[in-house]
Design a protein around this motif. Sequence first.
Motif, PDB file in Angstrom:
ATOM      1  N   LYS A  24     -12.239   8.831  -5.923  1.00 15.67           N
ATOM      2  CA  LYS A  24     -11.927   9.461  -7.318  1.00 15.67           C
ATOM      3  C   LYS A  24     -10.460   9.721  -7.701  1.00 15.67           C
ATOM      4  N   PHE A  25     -10.179   9.084  -8.995  1.00 16.84           N
ATOM      5  CA  PHE A  25      -8.857   9.164  -9.499  1.00 16.84           C
ATOM      6  C   PHE A  25      -8.280  10.622  -9.898  1.00 16.84           C
ATOM      7  N   ILE A  26      -8.048  11.383  -8.768  1.00 13.76           N
ATOM      8  CA  ILE A  26      -7.856  12.694  -8.712  1.00 13.76           C
ATOM      9  C   ILE A  26      -6.516  12.852  -7.849  1.00 13.76           C
ATOM     10  N   GLN A  27      -5.552  13.783  -8.506  1.00 19.12           N
ATOM     11  CA  GLN A  27      -4.459  14.077  -7.473  1.00 19.12           C
ATOM     12  C   GLN A  27      -4.741  14.457  -6.075  1.00 19.12           C
ATOM     13  N   GLY A  28      -4.039  13.778  -5.172  1.00 19.15           N
ATOM     14  CA  GLY A  28      -4.195  14.111  -3.880  1.00 19.15           C
ATOM     15  C   GLY A  28      -5.313  13.379  -3.153  1.00 19.15           C
ATOM     16  N   HIS A  29      -5.887  12.454  -3.956  1.00 18.77           N
ATOM     17  CA  HIS A  29      -7.179  11.616  -3.112  1.00 18.77           C
ATOM     18  C   HIS A  29      -6.935  10.284  -2.575  1.00 18.77           C
ATOM     19  N   PHE A  30      -7.962  10.114  -1.811  1.00 17.95           N
ATOM     20  CA  PHE A  30      -7.843   8.921  -1.077  1.00 17.95           C
ATOM     21  C   PHE A  30      -8.718   7.655  -1.748  1.00 17.95           C
ATOM     22  N   ILE A  31      -8.216   6.681  -1.889  1.00 15.71           N
ATOM     23  CA  ILE A  31      -8.838   5.557  -2.661  1.00 15.71           C
ATOM     24  C   ILE A  31      -8.820   4.216  -1.711  1.00 15.71           C
ATOM     25  N   THR A  32     -10.091   3.589  -1.582  1.00 16.03           N
ATOM     26  CA  THR A  32     -10.161   2.407  -0.818  1.00 16.03           C
ATOM     27  C   THR A  32     -10.636   1.208  -1.951  1.00 16.03           C
ATOM     28  N   GLY A  33     -10.525   0.039  -1.706  1.00 13.54           N
ATOM     29  CA  GLY A  33     -10.536  -0.945  -2.555  1.00 13.54           C
ATOM     30  C   GLY A  33     -11.089  -2.116  -1.868  1.00 13.54           C
ATOM     31  N   LYS A  34     -11.830  -3.135  -2.667  1.00 17.81           N
ATOM     32  CA  LYS A  34     -12.315  -4.436  -2.285  1.00 17.81           C
ATOM     33  C   LYS A  34     -12.326  -5.479  -3.406  1.00 17.81           C
ATOM     34  N   THR A  35     -11.717  -6.738  -2.913  1.00 22.63           N
ATOM     35  CA  THR A  35     -11.473  -7.721  -4.063  1.00 22.63           C
ATOM     36  C   THR A  35     -11.503  -8.785  -3.328  1.00 22.63           C
ATOM     37  N   GLU A  36     -11.495 -10.056  -3.972  1.00 24.99           N
ATOM     38  CA  GLU A  36     -11.544 -11.309  -3.443  1.00 24.99           C
ATOM     39  C   GLU A  36     -10.407 -11.564  -2.411  1.00 24.99           C
ATOM     40  N   THR A  37     -10.854 -12.424  -1.162  1.00 22.44           N
ATOM     41  CA  THR A  37      -9.919 -12.865  -0.406  1.00 22.44           C
ATOM     42  C   THR A  37      -8.566 -13.819  -0.938  1.00 22.44           C
ATOM     43  N   GLY A  38      -7.294 -13.327  -0.622  1.00 19.77           N
ATOM     44  CA  GLY A  38      -6.312 -14.142  -1.111  1.00 19.77           C
ATOM     45  C   GLY A  38      -5.719 -13.442  -2.581  1.00 19.77           C
ATOM     46  N   THR A  39      -6.120 -12.336  -2.695  1.00 17.38           N
ATOM     47  CA  THR A  39      -5.581 -11.606  -3.550  1.00 17.38           C
ATOM     48  C   THR A  39      -4.495 -10.636  -3.438  1.00 17.38           C
ATOM     49  N   LYS A  40      -3.715 -10.510  -4.425  1.00 18.39           N
ATOM     50  CA  LYS A  40      -2.277  -9.631  -4.190  1.00 18.39           C
ATOM     51  C   LYS A  40      -2.631  -8.519  -5.213  1.00 18.39           C
ATOM     52  N   ILE A  41      -2.233  -7.400  -4.611  1.00 21.84           N
ATOM     53  CA  ILE A  41      -2.698  -6.135  -5.105  1.00 21.84           C
ATOM     54  C   ILE A  41      -1.308  -5.102  -5.355  1.00 21.84           C
ATOM     55  N   ILE A  42      -1.091  -4.924  -6.611  1.00 27.33           N
ATOM     56  CA  ILE A  42       0.520  -3.860  -6.501  1.00 27.33           C
ATOM     57  C   ILE A  42      -0.305  -2.666  -7.033  1.00 27.33           C
ATOM     58  N   ILE A  43       0.091  -1.446  -6.523  1.00 24.81           N
ATOM     59  CA  ILE A  43      -0.055  -0.093  -6.881  1.00 24.81           C
ATOM     60  C   ILE A  43       1.215   0.526  -7.494  1.00 24.81           C
ATOM     61  N   GLY A  44       1.191   0.735  -8.716  1.00 22.13           N
ATOM     62  CA  GLY A  44       2.424   0.892  -9.568  1.00 22.13           C
ATOM     63  C   GLY A  44       3.294  -0.067  -9.341  1.00 22.13           C
ATOM     64  N   LYS A  45       4.383   0.054  -8.495  1.00 22.08           N
ATOM     65  CA  LYS A  45       5.299  -0.964  -8.293  1.00 22.08           C
ATOM     66  C   LYS A  45       5.421  -1.340  -6.876  1.00 22.08           C
ATOM     67  N   LYS A  46       4.284  -0.854  -6.104  1.00 23.73           N
ATOM     68  CA  LYS A  46       4.200  -1.064  -4.586  1.00 23.73           C
ATOM     69  C   LYS A  46       3.244  -2.101  -4.403  1.00 23.73           C
ATOM     70  N   GLU A  47       3.601  -3.332  -3.719  1.00 26.05           N
ATOM     71  CA  GLU A  47       2.465  -4.238  -3.150  1.00 26.05           C
ATOM     72  C   GLU A  47       2.087  -3.761  -1.737  1.00 26.05           C
ATOM     73  N   VAL A  48       0.598  -3.806  -1.915  1.00 32.16           N
ATOM     74  CA  VAL A  48       0.070  -3.055  -0.730  1.00 32.16           C
ATOM     75  C   VAL A  48      -0.868  -4.232   0.022  1.00 32.16           C
ATOM     76  N   ARG A  49      -0.989  -4.090   1.226  1.00 34.98           N
ATOM     77  CA  ARG A  49      -1.827  -5.048   2.316  1.00 34.98           C
ATOM     78  C   ARG A  49      -3.023  -5.199   1.838  1.00 34.98           C
ATOM     79  N   VAL A  50      -3.530  -6.473   1.697  1.00 36.52           N
ATOM     80  CA  VAL A  50      -4.908  -6.787   1.326  1.00 36.52           C
ATOM     81  C   VAL A  50      -5.494  -7.344   2.959  1.00 36.52           C
ATOM     82  N   SER A  51      -6.614  -7.001   3.281  1.00 31.96           N
ATOM     83  CA  SER A  51      -7.095  -7.540   4.464  1.00 31.96           C
ATOM     84  C   SER A  51      -7.605  -8.893   4.318  1.00 31.96           C
ATOM     85  N   LYS A  52      -7.880  -9.762   5.472  1.00 32.07           N
ATOM     86  CA  LYS A  52      -8.482 -11.194   5.057  1.00 32.07           C
ATOM     87  C   LYS A  52      -9.922 -11.158   4.382  1.00 32.07           C
TER      88      LYS A  52
END
Length: 262
Positions: A24-52
């Motif tokens: 849930k997009f609520i203050q203090g919450h933990f969120i996981t994501g799933k996308t295509e392999t080989g994608t680059k994800i940036i949260i705000g200004k921080k690039e995050v690690r994406v698993s294989k």
Amino acid sequence: MKKISFILFLLFITSSHSIEFNGKFIQGHFITGKTETGTKIIIGKKEVRVSKDGFFVFGLDRDRKNDILITKIYNDKRETITKRVLKREYNIQRIDGLPENKVTPPESVYKRIKAENNKIGEARAINSDLIFFKDQFIMPVDGIISGVYGSQRILNGKPKWPHYGIDIAAKKGTKIKSSATGVVTMAESDLYYTGGTIIMDHGHGISSIYSHLETINVNVGDKVNQGDIIGTVGSTGRSTGPHLDFRINWFQTRLDPMSVIN
């Protein structure tokens, strides 16, 4: 705490891109994501690690005031998603008339506290490729929740740090289970504030902290499976009674542990 009668978008899919969000997009919450392999994800200004396999994770700060921008780059195509972050209300408790040494530690321990905080910060900064964060976490000990995330005390008129975990009251010696599979990155028996303390890495910047332990059954470098016994409840450090202080972090962002358990 203000009741929230609706769930924010957990799944975001369009014809041009697909990202699945679990949380849930609520203050203090933990969120996981799933996308295509080989994608680059940036949260705000921080690039995050994406698993294989396309898994990633991030968290929302207790006091976040702005919407969050999530940028996806795939095959040189950049797309941005804007998510509204809901605010929460936190409990504030004022206590006056306390002895000053109960409010502010003596100067003689400042150097020790700084060194210990640096070690904790280093453990929380680890950005490993483990992906245990994507599995359901469990409650580490049976007991009564006596302290909740986000609450804050004002002692003798001085605002103190908000509580960034949950306190679970239990009898001294009660066995503590690992909330999730991970690798031990800290196992200290006598930190000034938190006494017996264990920190575990679950991958991609997600760590868990177990504090005020009486005994510690693991060592740095151990891989621990979910449900394994890692120690026992105590009242070490600056504690007023037997309990477990359980916390979850995304790097230096402190998250509500109940958002990874529920």
